[in-house]
Design a protein around this motif. Structure first.
Motif, PDB file in Angstrom:
ATOM      1  N   ARG A 161     -29.113  -2.273  39.160  1.00  0.00           N
ATOM      2  CA  ARG A 161     -28.658  -2.634  37.810  1.00  0.00           C
ATOM      3  C   ARG A 161     -28.190  -4.075  37.880  1.00  0.00           C
ATOM      4  NH1 ARG A 161     -26.624   2.278  38.712  1.00  0.00           N
ATOM      5  NH2 ARG A 161     -27.327   3.962  37.355  1.00  0.00           N
ATOM      6  N   ASP A 217     -29.319  -5.073  32.383  1.00  0.00           N
ATOM      7  CA  ASP A 217     -28.166  -4.831  31.496  1.00  0.00           C
ATOM      8  C   ASP A 217     -27.179  -5.993  31.488  1.00  0.00           C
ATOM      9  OD1 ASP A 217     -27.406  -4.524  34.093  1.00  0.00           O
ATOM     10  OD2 ASP A 217     -26.362  -2.632  33.829  1.00  0.00           O
ATOM     11  N   ILE A 268     -32.634  -1.858  35.895  1.00  0.00           N
ATOM     12  CA  ILE A 268     -32.034  -1.860  34.563  1.00  0.00           C
ATOM     13  C   ILE A 268     -31.481  -3.260  34.275  1.00  0.00           C
ATOM     14  CG2 ILE A 268     -30.190  -0.878  33.142  1.00  0.00           C
ATOM     15  CD1 ILE A 268     -32.479   1.080  33.546  1.00  0.00           C
ATOM     16  N   PRO A 281     -31.063  -1.589  28.472  1.00  0.00           N
ATOM     17  CA  PRO A 281     -30.563  -0.294  27.973  1.00  0.00           C
ATOM     18  C   PRO A 281     -30.079  -0.374  26.533  1.00  0.00           C
ATOM     19  CG  PRO A 281     -28.946  -1.299  29.412  1.00  0.00           C
ATOM     20  CD  PRO A 281     -30.114  -2.237  29.381  1.00  0.00           C
ATOM     21  N   GLU A 292     -30.069   4.833  29.923  1.00  0.00           N
ATOM     22  CA  GLU A 292     -30.788   5.016  31.191  1.00  0.00           C
ATOM     23  C   GLU A 292     -31.453   6.383  31.237  1.00  0.00           C
ATOM     24  OE1 GLU A 292     -28.384   4.271  34.615  1.00  0.00           O
ATOM     25  OE2 GLU A 292     -27.980   2.202  33.989  1.00  0.00           O
TER      26      GLU A 292
END
Ligand code: GLU
Length: 547
Positions: free
Chosen positions: A116, A74, A72, A42, A85
């Protein structure tokens, strides 16, 4: 000692790998079905390469009745940007890519989450504890400064850099030393205890590149950082395993660390997914090929296409041609089919760099737009302008019905006009219609003098009858031509050009310039019919005033 060490390092980890094996069981899909994932970070920027990869993921998954998920990545707090996002999800959705599972705008979807990486710490720690217990991972207390000193020394000696072999001094720390270091609050990372030998080359089949040679890894890479968060290497291995991913699609920049990933799968005792390393998107500049760069090439950003109002179908179509070299041939044979019917294959992807060419995209866009209906084009322009061009939006709303007619001119028949590329360009293309901001873009043709222009336009204005058919109208243009020293007989003109000031093209172009401000446009009679008598006459009168 390994068990004691694992307890010392991970006193709070109470789950086991078996627990997660049960929690995230093998998926119930047919064998042929591929489970793919996109793992963007991200960072606030989404680019064409992401879309390119996502399209490969999407095609692989859906052509095989599998699914694709969004994870994601991250783990790097420093690079995280608020709103990323949404940007990722909305941009990909704009280009027609929707995920079956994972992070979505209404929460997470699916049984294999969290999706995530920042929320998966416990899972990584459980896997790390397992490796420690097996004696395949150990804590390392070397600081960044010490690592740098090691690197300097290695460079001096001309050997490979990194933490390995005799350089990896923390490998052999006694349990007591580790314990007292930890009790003293010294920060540590967890490293893989590599048992690979780079002298050993292995055959490896990449989904895109085919058979390649990979040397074994011997680096004791960091798998957990000092904050207990995994590095990419470890995180993707754990995630792709527990999310039961069958096929990884990622950029070729990961090829160099593939040996690490293979060793990690091996020490975890897991079957690895298939890897598909996509080629970089390249650009040709001054005869040289180079990687598209975020800094130098605005067209790398997906926003570029959204702002200019490229139709998503055009971008997708172009990416398909980049993805498989046999796509264009297929498209020629199947002009009406959806790209989804094309038998996309990773093995037909180029491994040596996909050459990105904006002109080619524009050409493809023209073909794609011919296949859309004018109503679809107008709807898209309305939604584009709402977001990116308020002025265009009010014009489009105000004159929508006429503009649909304007855009329809010359679109049927065997050789339809292919003028339309993207919304910004279309607004320019139809700008002659609007009296607001109307501009004479082109001059009179060369062979038409000022006096000729005056005579032609005056006569045109005088004889103009809005209810003339296209044929009647053209007959009048012929009369004006022949009556002013030009000729409507092209054969005659070719034979004897000296005898005339010019031909009928010069005269009709002169009229065109006065009415629409440019030397080229779709059929002028049709345009005039849509614009209406008064506006046509006004345009001519206005032009005459300037002569
Ligand atoms: N987060 C990684 C990246 O953005 C993902 C690579 C992968 O797909 O494994 O490059």
């Amino acid at each position: 000692m390994s068990r004691e060490l694992a307890e010392l390092l991970f006193p709070n980890v109470d789950k086991t790998l078996e627990y997660y094996e049960e929690k995230f069981p093998e998926r119930k899909f047919e064998k042929k079905s591929k489970i793919t994932r996109l793992g963007p970070s991200p960072t606030g920027f989404i680019h064409l390469g992401n879309l390119y990869g996502a399209l490969v993921d999407e095609r692989m998954a859906h052509l095989s009745d599998g699914i694709m998920l969004l994870r994601i990545e991250d783990t790097d707090d420093k690079r995280r940007v608020e709103g990323s996002e949404e940007l990722i999800i909305n941009s990909l959705k704009f280009f027609g890519i929707e995920f079956d599972e994972g992070v979505s705008l209404d929460g997470e979807v699916g049984e294999y989450g969290p999706y995530r990486q920042s929320e998966r710490k416990e899972i990584y720690q459980t896997a790390a504890k397992f490796l420690t217990e097996k004696g395949m991972a150990y804590p390392s207390f070397v600081s960044e400064e010490e690592m740098e000193a090691i690197r300097n020394q290695q460079e001096k000696e001309g050997v490979n850099t990194g933490y390995y072999g005799k350089w990896a001094t923390d490998r052999d720390l006694s349990f007591e030393t580790i314990k007292s270091n930890i009790e003293a609050g010294k920060p540590w990372t967890l490293r893989l205890r590599s048992s690979g030998d780079p002298e050993i080359a292995m055959k490896f089949i990449d989904g895109i590149r085919g058979e390649i040679t990979v040397r074994q890894n011997n680096l004791d890479v960091v798998i957990l950082k000092q904050n207990g968060i995994p590095t990419y290497h470890f995180a993707h291995v754990v995630d792709d395993h527990f999310m039961r991913i069958t096929d990884v699609v990622r950029g070729e920049e990961w090829l160099s660390t593939l040996p690490i990933h293979l060793e990690l799968f091996h020490v975890m005792g897991w079957r690895r997914p298939n890897y598909n390393h996509t080629a970089h998107l390249m650009k040709s500049e001054d005869g040289k090929k180079r990687k598209l760069s975020k800094r130098k090439d605005p067209e790398l950003s997906l926003e570029y296409y959204m702002k200019d109002g490229y139709f998503p179908e055009a971008v997708t179509e172009y990416l398909m041609t980049l993805m498989n070299s046999n796509y264009e041939e297929w498209r020629m044979k199947n002009p009406e089919k959806s790209f989804k019917e094309f038998a996309f294959k990773t093995k037909n992807m180029s491994s040596s760099g996909a050459l990105f060419d904006l002109n080619k995209l524009n050409d493809i866009s023209k073909d794609v737009l011919i296949r859309l209906s004018v109503e679809e084009i107008m709807d898209f322009m309305l939604s584009w302008s709402e977001k990116f061009d308020k002025n265009a939006n009010s014009l489009l709303n105000q004159y929508k019905d006429d503009l649909i007619k304007i855009l329809s001119i010359g679109r049927d028949g065997k050789k339809p006009r292919k003028d339309l590329v993207n919304c910004t360009q279309i607004m320019q293309f139809i700008s002659y219609y609007f009296d607001e901001d109307f501009e004479y873009v082109d001059k009179m043709p060369e062979r038409v003098s000022n006096d000729d222009a005056k005579a032609i336009l005056e006569q045109y204005l005088k004889t103009y009858n809005h209810s003339d058919s296209n044929e009647q109208w053209f007959e009048k243009v012929k009369i004006i031509t022949d009556g002013n020293g030009f000729t409507s007989n092209n054969k005659e003109f070719k034979k004897n050009p000296e005898a005339y000031k010019g031909n009928i093209t010069d005269v009709s172009t002169a009229i065109r310039v006065a009415v629409v401000g440019r030397q080229q446009s779709p059929d002028l009679w049709s345009i005039q019919q849509i614009m209406g008598e008064e506006r046509v006459k006004n345009r001519i009168a206005e032009y005459l005033k300037q002569l």
